[in-house]
Design a protein around this motif. Structure first.
Motif, short mmCIF file in Angstrom:
data_model
loop_
_atom_site.label_atom_id
_atom_site.label_comp_id
_atom_site.label_asym_id
_atom_site.label_seq_id
_atom_site.Cartn_x
_atom_site.Cartn_y
_atom_site.Cartn_z
N ALA A 278 0.78 -1.40 0.03
CA ALA A 278 0.00 0.10 0.01
C ALA A 278 0.83 1.19 -0.05
N ALA A 279 1.93 1.26 0.60
CA ALA A 279 2.80 2.48 0.50
C ALA A 279 3.30 2.81 -0.68
N TYR A 280 3.70 1.66 -1.62
CA TYR A 280 4.08 2.06 -3.05
C TYR A 280 2.98 2.63 -3.86
N ASP A 281 1.72 2.58 -3.32
CA ASP A 281 0.59 3.13 -4.10
C ASP A 281 0.22 4.28 -3.59
N LEU A 282 0.76 5.03 -2.76
CA LEU A 282 0.39 6.17 -2.23
C LEU A 282 0.65 7.27 -3.33
#
Length: 190
Positions: free
Chosen positions: A66-70
């Motif tokens: 999810a962090a990489y999709d921020l």
């Protein structure tokens, strides 16, 4: 002769782990816990919506993904909820001027607080590491620093989640994120 578990062991009640409690907690409580760790309402909602997690490692992997999709606004939200790393109490009086000047220069250039994952850095080395990080990263252009800040946020979140769900971290209600919106509030323009 091999002996199996004793009868007394079978009578012990199953004690819930922090992950069990996390998986079973009401949505609002989980949202607040995640917002404390992640500082982004969207990031927090995404992890809350995918419960239950079979183990802490699965949750940490989901947090990374999810962090990489921020998005840029999500990253801005997460950065707005951060503050300077916690340093030993006497640090601020001893190096107040240097730290204040370095952080002011950083915020002026990039528009957000400096974030750094200190990991297992001993308390007596934290100030040097923070100052070194600020001075080094002041050389970055804004887009490179955004990428670096996002990575530091990801690492901070990993540490916070791991501590919380392994039962070693502080209770999040004691220190809510700075400037964070409610995790159940609708995302504005995101």
């Amino acid at each position: 002769m091999t002996r199996g578990p004793t009868l007394a062991a079978h009578r012990l009640p199953h004690l819930p782990t922090p992950l069990d409690a996390f998986n079973a907690a009401p949505d609002a409580e989980v949202g607040a816990l995640l917002l404390h760790c992640l500082r982004s309402p969207r990031w927090s909602r995404r992890l809350a919506d995918h419960r239950p997690y079979p183990d802490v490692e699965s949750l940490l992997a989901a947090a990374d993904e999810a962090a990489y999709d921020l998005s840029r606004p999500d990253l801005t939200d997460a950065l707005a909820g951060e503050s300077l790393p916690e340093l030993p109490e006497d640090t601020y009086s001893a190096a107040h001027t240097a730290l204040t000047a370095a952080h002011a220069a950083y915020e002026a250039k990039f528009g957000h607080v400096f974030v750094i994952h200190l990991g297992d850095t001993p308390p007596e080395e934290r100030l040097d590491r923070v100052l070194e990080g600020i001075y080094s990263r002041l050389k970055n252009d804004p887009e490179d620093e955004r990428v670096t800040s996002a990575e530091q946020l990801r690492r901070l979140a990993q540490g916070r989640l791991a501590d919380l769900l392994r039962g070693t971290g502080p209770h999040p209600a004691a220190c809510p994120p700075r400037g964070a919106a409610s995790p159940n509030a609708p995302a504005s323009g995101k």
